[in-house]
Scaffold this motif. Sequence first.
Motif, mmCIF file in Angstrom:
data_model
loop_
_atom_site.group_PDB
_atom_site.id
_atom_site.type_symbol
_atom_site.label_atom_id
_atom_site.label_comp_id
_atom_site.label_asym_id
_atom_site.label_seq_id
_atom_site.Cartn_x
_atom_site.Cartn_y
_atom_site.Cartn_z
ATOM 1 N N LEU A 250 0.831 -1.201 0.000
ATOM 2 C CA LEU A 250 0.000 0.000 0.000
ATOM 3 C C LEU A 250 0.866 1.252 0.000
ATOM 4 O O LEU A 250 0.607 2.203 -0.757
ATOM 5 C CB LEU A 250 -0.927 0.002 1.213
ATOM 6 C CG LEU A 250 -1.779 1.258 1.394
ATOM 7 C CD1 LEU A 250 -2.822 1.343 0.289
ATOM 8 C CD2 LEU A 250 -2.419 1.280 2.748
ATOM 9 N N ILE A 251 1.905 1.259 0.811
ATOM 10 C CA ILE A 251 2.818 2.406 0.851
ATOM 11 C C ILE A 251 3.490 2.594 -0.507
ATOM 12 O O ILE A 251 3.611 3.718 -1.010
ATOM 13 C CB ILE A 251 3.847 2.235 1.985
ATOM 14 C CG1 ILE A 251 3.147 2.319 3.344
ATOM 15 C CG2 ILE A 251 4.954 3.263 1.885
ATOM 16 C CD1 ILE A 251 4.017 1.911 4.515
ATOM 17 N N ILE A 252 3.922 1.487 -1.110
ATOM 18 C CA ILE A 252 4.549 1.565 -2.427
ATOM 19 C C ILE A 252 3.571 2.125 -3.454
ATOM 20 O O ILE A 252 3.944 2.975 -4.278
ATOM 21 C CB ILE A 252 5.075 0.184 -2.854
ATOM 22 C CG1 ILE A 252 6.240 -0.234 -1.952
ATOM 23 C CG2 ILE A 252 5.502 0.181 -4.323
ATOM 24 C CD1 ILE A 252 6.675 -1.669 -2.109
ATOM 25 N N GLN A 253 2.321 1.703 -3.405
ATOM 26 C CA GLN A 253 1.325 2.191 -4.354
ATOM 27 C C GLN A 253 1.044 3.688 -4.152
ATOM 28 O O GLN A 253 0.846 4.417 -5.114
ATOM 29 C CB GLN A 253 0.027 1.400 -4.226
ATOM 30 C CG GLN A 253 0.120 -0.021 -4.733
ATOM 31 C CD GLN A 253 0.442 -0.085 -6.201
ATOM 32 O OE1 GLN A 253 1.575 -0.338 -6.568
ATOM 33 N NE2 GLN A 253 -0.526 0.142 -7.032
ATOM 34 N N VAL A 254 1.037 4.152 -2.912
ATOM 35 C CA VAL A 254 0.804 5.571 -2.644
ATOM 36 C C VAL A 254 1.975 6.407 -3.165
ATOM 37 O O VAL A 254 1.766 7.464 -3.777
ATOM 38 C CB VAL A 254 0.566 5.813 -1.136
ATOM 39 C CG1 VAL A 254 0.598 7.291 -0.797
ATOM 40 C CG2 VAL A 254 -0.752 5.197 -0.711
ATOM 41 N N VAL A 255 3.198 5.923 -2.950
ATOM 42 C CA VAL A 255 4.367 6.640 -3.477
ATOM 43 C C VAL A 255 4.304 6.675 -5.000
ATOM 44 O O VAL A 255 4.565 7.709 -5.624
ATOM 45 C CB VAL A 255 5.676 5.989 -2.979
ATOM 46 C CG1 VAL A 255 6.880 6.547 -3.716
ATOM 47 C CG2 VAL A 255 5.821 6.182 -1.484
ATOM 48 N N TRP A 256 3.940 5.543 -5.603
ATOM 49 C CA TRP A 256 3.812 5.468 -7.056
ATOM 50 C C TRP A 256 2.738 6.429 -7.560
ATOM 51 O O TRP A 256 2.901 7.083 -8.585
ATOM 52 C CB TRP A 256 3.509 4.035 -7.446
ATOM 53 C CG TRP A 256 3.628 3.688 -8.896
ATOM 54 C CD1 TRP A 256 4.023 4.491 -9.919
ATOM 55 C CD2 TRP A 256 3.336 2.428 -9.475
ATOM 56 N NE1 TRP A 256 3.993 3.801 -11.092
ATOM 57 C CE2 TRP A 256 3.579 2.528 -10.856
ATOM 58 C CE3 TRP A 256 2.881 1.210 -8.964
ATOM 59 C CZ2 TRP A 256 3.386 1.465 -11.726
ATOM 60 C CZ3 TRP A 256 2.700 0.160 -9.840
ATOM 61 C CH2 TRP A 256 2.951 0.286 -11.197
ATOM 62 N N LEU A 257 1.639 6.544 -6.825
ATOM 63 C CA LEU A 257 0.576 7.489 -7.182
ATOM 64 C C LEU A 257 1.093 8.920 -7.149
ATOM 65 O O LEU A 257 0.838 9.711 -8.068
ATOM 66 C CB LEU A 257 -0.608 7.349 -6.229
ATOM 67 C CG LEU A 257 -1.714 8.390 -6.349
ATOM 68 C CD1 LEU A 257 -2.422 8.268 -7.692
ATOM 69 C CD2 LEU A 257 -2.685 8.258 -5.206
ATOM 70 N N ILE A 258 1.835 9.266 -6.109
ATOM 71 C CA ILE A 258 2.370 10.631 -5.998
ATOM 72 C C ILE A 258 3.327 10.925 -7.150
ATOM 73 O O ILE A 258 3.279 12.008 -7.736
ATOM 74 C CB ILE A 258 3.062 10.820 -4.628
ATOM 75 C CG1 ILE A 258 2.003 10.781 -3.521
ATOM 76 C CG2 ILE A 258 3.842 12.121 -4.579
ATOM 77 C CD1 ILE A 258 2.577 10.678 -2.117
ATOM 78 N N VAL A 259 4.179 9.949 -7.482
ATOM 79 C CA VAL A 259 5.094 10.136 -8.594
ATOM 80 C C VAL A 259 4.324 10.334 -9.907
ATOM 81 O O VAL A 259 4.630 11.199 -10.712
ATOM 82 C CB VAL A 259 6.072 8.943 -8.717
ATOM 83 C CG1 VAL A 259 6.841 8.969 -10.027
ATOM 84 C CG2 VAL A 259 7.021 8.919 -7.534
ATOM 85 N N ASN A 260 3.281 9.537 -10.106
ATOM 86 C CA ASN A 260 2.450 9.666 -11.315
ATOM 87 C C ASN A 260 1.757 11.026 -11.369
ATOM 88 O O ASN A 260 1.679 11.643 -12.422
ATOM 89 C CB ASN A 260 1.413 8.558 -11.389
ATOM 90 C CG ASN A 260 1.984 7.246 -11.875
ATOM 91 O OD1 ASN A 260 3.078 7.201 -12.423
ATOM 92 N ND2 ASN A 260 1.248 6.178 -11.664
ATOM 93 N N LEU A 261 1.245 11.470 -10.241
ATOM 94 C CA LEU A 261 0.557 12.767 -10.225
ATOM 95 C C LEU A 261 1.526 13.899 -10.508
ATOM 96 O O LEU A 261 1.192 14.829 -11.262
ATOM 97 C CB LEU A 261 -0.125 12.983 -8.868
ATOM 98 C CG LEU A 261 -1.361 12.145 -8.609
ATOM 99 C CD1 LEU A 261 -1.840 12.342 -7.184
ATOM 100 C CD2 LEU A 261 -2.469 12.489 -9.592
ATOM 101 N N ARG A 262 2.708 13.841 -9.924
ATOM 102 C CA ARG A 262 3.690 14.916 -10.160
ATOM 103 C C ARG A 262 4.183 14.903 -11.598
ATOM 104 O O ARG A 262 4.375 15.956 -12.195
ATOM 105 C CB ARG A 262 4.863 14.789 -9.201
ATOM 106 C CG ARG A 262 4.476 15.187 -7.818
ATOM 107 C CD ARG A 262 5.676 15.218 -6.915
ATOM 108 N NE ARG A 262 5.243 15.525 -5.573
ATOM 109 C CZ ARG A 262 5.807 16.461 -4.846
ATOM 110 N NH1 ARG A 262 6.831 17.140 -5.318
ATOM 111 N NH2 ARG A 262 5.353 16.710 -3.644
ATOM 112 N N SER A 263 4.399 13.723 -12.162
ATOM 113 C CA SER A 263 4.886 13.666 -13.543
ATOM 114 C C SER A 263 3.790 14.074 -14.524
ATOM 115 O O SER A 263 4.075 14.639 -15.570
ATOM 116 C CB SER A 263 5.410 12.271 -13.874
ATOM 117 O OG SER A 263 4.369 11.328 -13.885
#
Length: 75
Positions: A58-71
């Motif tokens: 879940l933590i990995i998915q949230v970090v991945w979401l933040i990276v996707n949103l910023r990019s």
Amino acid sequence: MNNRWIFWWIANIIWIILFTVSTIIVWTREVDGAGVTQTPEPKFIAFIVLLVAFIIPLIIQVVWLIVNLRSSSNK
């Protein structure tokens, strides 16, 4: 839709399916692997252990979401 978003959604669906199937197995089994009869208390403890195990993805998915949103916002 960017490939990162597609992979993020696929990964989320896989994790949700794994968590759901694991939860169903924990709550519907009568006897665990050690031969102990499952009452609601051991089932709840097993569910908590399962939940803790799924916190890391879940933590990995949230970090991945933040990276996707910023990019996505930088384009």
